[in-house]
Scaffold this motif. Structure first.
Motif, PDB file in Angstrom:
ATOM      1  N   TRP A  15      -4.015 -18.471  17.478  1.00 27.03           N
ATOM      2  CA  TRP A  15      -3.879 -18.960  18.844  1.00 27.03           C
ATOM      3  C   TRP A  15      -2.499 -19.552  18.909  1.00 27.03           C
ATOM      4  O   TRP A  15      -2.136 -20.389  18.062  1.00 27.03           O
ATOM      5  CB  TRP A  15      -4.951 -19.990  19.256  1.00 27.03           C
ATOM      6  CG  TRP A  15      -4.760 -20.400  20.671  1.00 27.03           C
ATOM      7  CD1 TRP A  15      -3.925 -21.382  21.140  1.00 27.03           C
ATOM      8  CD2 TRP A  15      -5.336 -19.806  21.834  1.00 27.03           C
ATOM      9  NE1 TRP A  15      -3.965 -21.427  22.514  1.00 27.03           N
ATOM     10  CE2 TRP A  15      -4.813 -20.475  22.971  1.00 27.03           C
ATOM     11  CE3 TRP A  15      -6.228 -18.756  22.042  1.00 27.03           C
ATOM     12  CZ2 TRP A  15      -5.163 -20.136  24.270  1.00 27.03           C
ATOM     13  CZ3 TRP A  15      -6.569 -18.445  23.338  1.00 27.03           C
ATOM     14  CH2 TRP A  15      -6.050 -19.122  24.430  1.00 27.03           C
ATOM     15  N   ALA A  17      -0.758 -21.946  19.707  1.00 21.93           N
ATOM     16  CA  ALA A  17      -0.646 -23.354  20.106  1.00 21.93           C
ATOM     17  C   ALA A  17      -0.961 -24.211  18.891  1.00 21.93           C
ATOM     18  O   ALA A  17      -1.381 -23.710  17.860  1.00 21.93           O
ATOM     19  CB  ALA A  17      -1.628 -23.649  21.228  1.00 21.93           C
ATOM     20  N   PRO A  20      -6.036 -28.710  19.513  1.00 21.68           N
ATOM     21  CA  PRO A  20      -7.087 -28.274  20.441  1.00 21.68           C
ATOM     22  C   PRO A  20      -6.720 -28.537  21.903  1.00 21.68           C
ATOM     23  O   PRO A  20      -6.983 -27.701  22.770  1.00 21.68           O
ATOM     24  CB  PRO A  20      -8.291 -29.115  20.011  1.00 21.68           C
ATOM     25  CG  PRO A  20      -8.053 -29.396  18.573  1.00 21.68           C
ATOM     26  CD  PRO A  20      -6.565 -29.527  18.415  1.00 21.68           C
ATOM     27  N   GLU A  22      -3.761 -28.639  23.216  1.00 21.22           N
ATOM     28  CA  GLU A  22      -2.739 -27.673  23.627  1.00 21.22           C
ATOM     29  C   GLU A  22      -3.383 -26.304  23.909  1.00 21.22           C
ATOM     30  O   GLU A  22      -2.972 -25.592  24.820  1.00 21.22           O
ATOM     31  CB  GLU A  22      -1.681 -27.566  22.526  1.00 21.22           C
ATOM     32  CG  GLU A  22      -0.391 -26.942  23.021  1.00 21.22           C
ATOM     33  CD  GLU A  22       0.716 -26.960  21.973  1.00 21.22           C
ATOM     34  OE1 GLU A  22       0.760 -27.920  21.170  1.00 21.22           O
ATOM     35  OE2 GLU A  22       1.510 -26.017  21.953  1.00 21.22           O
ATOM     36  N   VAL A  23      -4.400 -25.970  23.136  1.00 20.14           N
ATOM     37  CA  VAL A  23      -5.141 -24.723  23.389  1.00 20.14           C
ATOM     38  C   VAL A  23      -5.784 -24.782  24.773  1.00 20.14           C
ATOM     39  O   VAL A  23      -5.744 -23.815  25.539  1.00 20.14           O
ATOM     40  CB  VAL A  23      -6.229 -24.503  22.312  1.00 20.14           C
ATOM     41  CG1 VAL A  23      -7.113 -23.316  22.671  1.00 20.14           C
ATOM     42  CG2 VAL A  23      -5.591 -24.297  20.950  1.00 20.14           C
ATOM     43  N   ALA A  27      -5.104 -22.361  27.840  1.00 15.68           N
ATOM     44  CA  ALA A  27      -6.162 -21.551  28.456  1.00 15.68           C
ATOM     45  C   ALA A  27      -6.106 -21.649  29.987  1.00 15.68           C
ATOM     46  O   ALA A  27      -6.333 -20.668  30.695  1.00 15.68           O
ATOM     47  CB  ALA A  27      -7.527 -21.998  27.954  1.00 15.68           C
ATOM     48  N   TYR A 128     -11.535 -21.272  20.854  1.00 13.18           N
ATOM     49  CA  TYR A 128     -10.269 -21.584  20.175  1.00 13.18           C
ATOM     50  C   TYR A 128      -9.950 -23.080  20.115  1.00 13.18           C
ATOM     51  O   TYR A 128      -9.243 -23.520  19.222  1.00 13.18           O
ATOM     52  CB  TYR A 128      -9.123 -20.814  20.831  1.00 13.18           C
ATOM     53  CG  TYR A 128      -9.148 -19.352  20.471  1.00 13.18           C
ATOM     54  CD1 TYR A 128      -8.676 -18.920  19.244  1.00 13.18           C
ATOM     55  CD2 TYR A 128      -9.686 -18.414  21.344  1.00 13.18           C
ATOM     56  CE1 TYR A 128      -8.719 -17.582  18.886  1.00 13.18           C
ATOM     57  CE2 TYR A 128      -9.732 -17.071  21.004  1.00 13.18           C
ATOM     58  CZ  TYR A 128      -9.244 -16.660  19.768  1.00 13.18           C
ATOM     59  OH  TYR A 128      -9.303 -15.337  19.418  1.00 13.18           O
ATOM     60  N   ALA A 129     -10.445 -23.851  21.072  1.00 16.75           N
ATOM     61  CA  ALA A 129     -10.156 -25.297  21.020  1.00 16.75           C
ATOM     62  C   ALA A 129     -11.298 -26.067  20.375  1.00 16.75           C
ATOM     63  O   ALA A 129     -11.060 -27.022  19.646  1.00 16.75           O
ATOM     64  CB  ALA A 129      -9.906 -25.831  22.432  1.00 16.75           C
ATOM     65  N   ASN A 186     -13.060 -15.115  16.807  1.00 14.84           N
ATOM     66  CA  ASN A 186     -11.666 -15.537  16.911  1.00 14.84           C
ATOM     67  C   ASN A 186     -10.734 -14.402  16.463  1.00 14.84           C
ATOM     68  O   ASN A 186      -9.821 -13.991  17.188  1.00 14.84           O
ATOM     69  CB  ASN A 186     -11.501 -16.785  16.023  1.00 14.84           C
ATOM     70  CG  ASN A 186     -10.118 -17.365  16.022  1.00 14.84           C
ATOM     71  OD1 ASN A 186      -9.134 -16.646  16.112  1.00 14.84           O
ATOM     72  ND2 ASN A 186     -10.020 -18.672  15.890  1.00 14.84           N
TER      73      ASN A 186
END
Ligand code: SF4
Length: 223
Positions: A15, A17, A20, A22-23, A27, A128-129, A186
């Motif tokens: 990902w 970034a 979390p 920043e993810v 998004a 992802y986060a 993922n």
């Protein structure tokens, strides 16, 4: 497809970034825009010390709009981000860890009820986060599935099509141990993005595509 793609491209561990939060920002910001534009907004937020829940809380809506201007739709995205922060504060004690510990289905419903959050954004945040085992779909996966005729009728670019694609992904990994699902989903999403960018864009460029000769799937035969 997963086996063929991971052999061709290697683990993506993906990902683009760092944290979390920043993810989560990514998004939201990546909706209807390129990642390059998102990076400019993230750089603005970083410079303003606003890449954290606390930092975003401090910004006025006007300041936030200005900082995320490079990624477009900022009049919609700024209040949507503020609504996310408000939900974390009011319902999860201002803690992303507490948010992450909520049951997956309940959390997905809660995220989908927020303004500016469709299934793709909700699943990106969950997977992802927050590390929840939910599959993701996007236009790259839709094109691959349509071109390989894996779902009939072909999934459309709508909520129903999205859910059909994630159901197919979930079913494809159903035999794998549940504990590994988050990592598999993922990687699989990252790998389909990789093959989509390299070969399966608006036009299919099947020559040299790792999936063109996969004996486990019905090969696409445009050539
Ligand atoms: S073989 Fe062709 S249709 Fe299939 S994923 Fe590759 S480019 Fe897309």
């Amino acid at each position: 497809m997963y086996d063929v793609l991971i052999e061709a491209y290697g683990p993506q561990q993906w990902w683009p970034a760092q944290t979390p939060f920043e993810v989560i920002l990514g998004a939201y910001l990546t909706q209807n825009t390129s990642w390059k534009a998102v990076e400019r907004s993230l750089a603005n937020l970083r410079a303003a010390g606003a890449l954290t829940l606390e930092g975003l809380r401090r910004l006025t809506i006007g300041e936030l709009r200005q900082l995320i201007q490079p990624s477009g739709f900022f009049t919609r995205k700024a209040p949507a981000l503020k609504a996310f922060v408000a939900m974390v504060d009011e319902e999860f004690g201002g803690s992303l860890a507490q948010l992450a510990s909520a049951p997956t289905a309940e959390l997905r419903r809660r995220l989908l009820a927020l303004p500016g959050v469709g299934p793709e954004t909700a699943d990106a945040i969950l997977l992802y986060a927050l590390g929840h085992p939910v599959p993701m779909a996007d236009e790259y996966l839709r094109r691959i599935v349509v071109r390989h005729r894996l779902i009939r009728p072909a999934p459309g670019k709508n909520r129903r099509g999205y859910e059909a694609l994630t159901a197919l992904t979930r079913a494809a990994f159903a035999a794998d141990p549940a504990a590994g699902h988050a990592e598999l989903f993922n990687e699989f999403h990252a790998l389909t993005v990789a093959v989509g960018k390299a070969h399966c864009g608006r036009e299919a460029r099947c020559e040299g595509c790792p999936l063109a000769y996969d004996p486990h799937v019905e090969p696409h035969r445009p050539c």
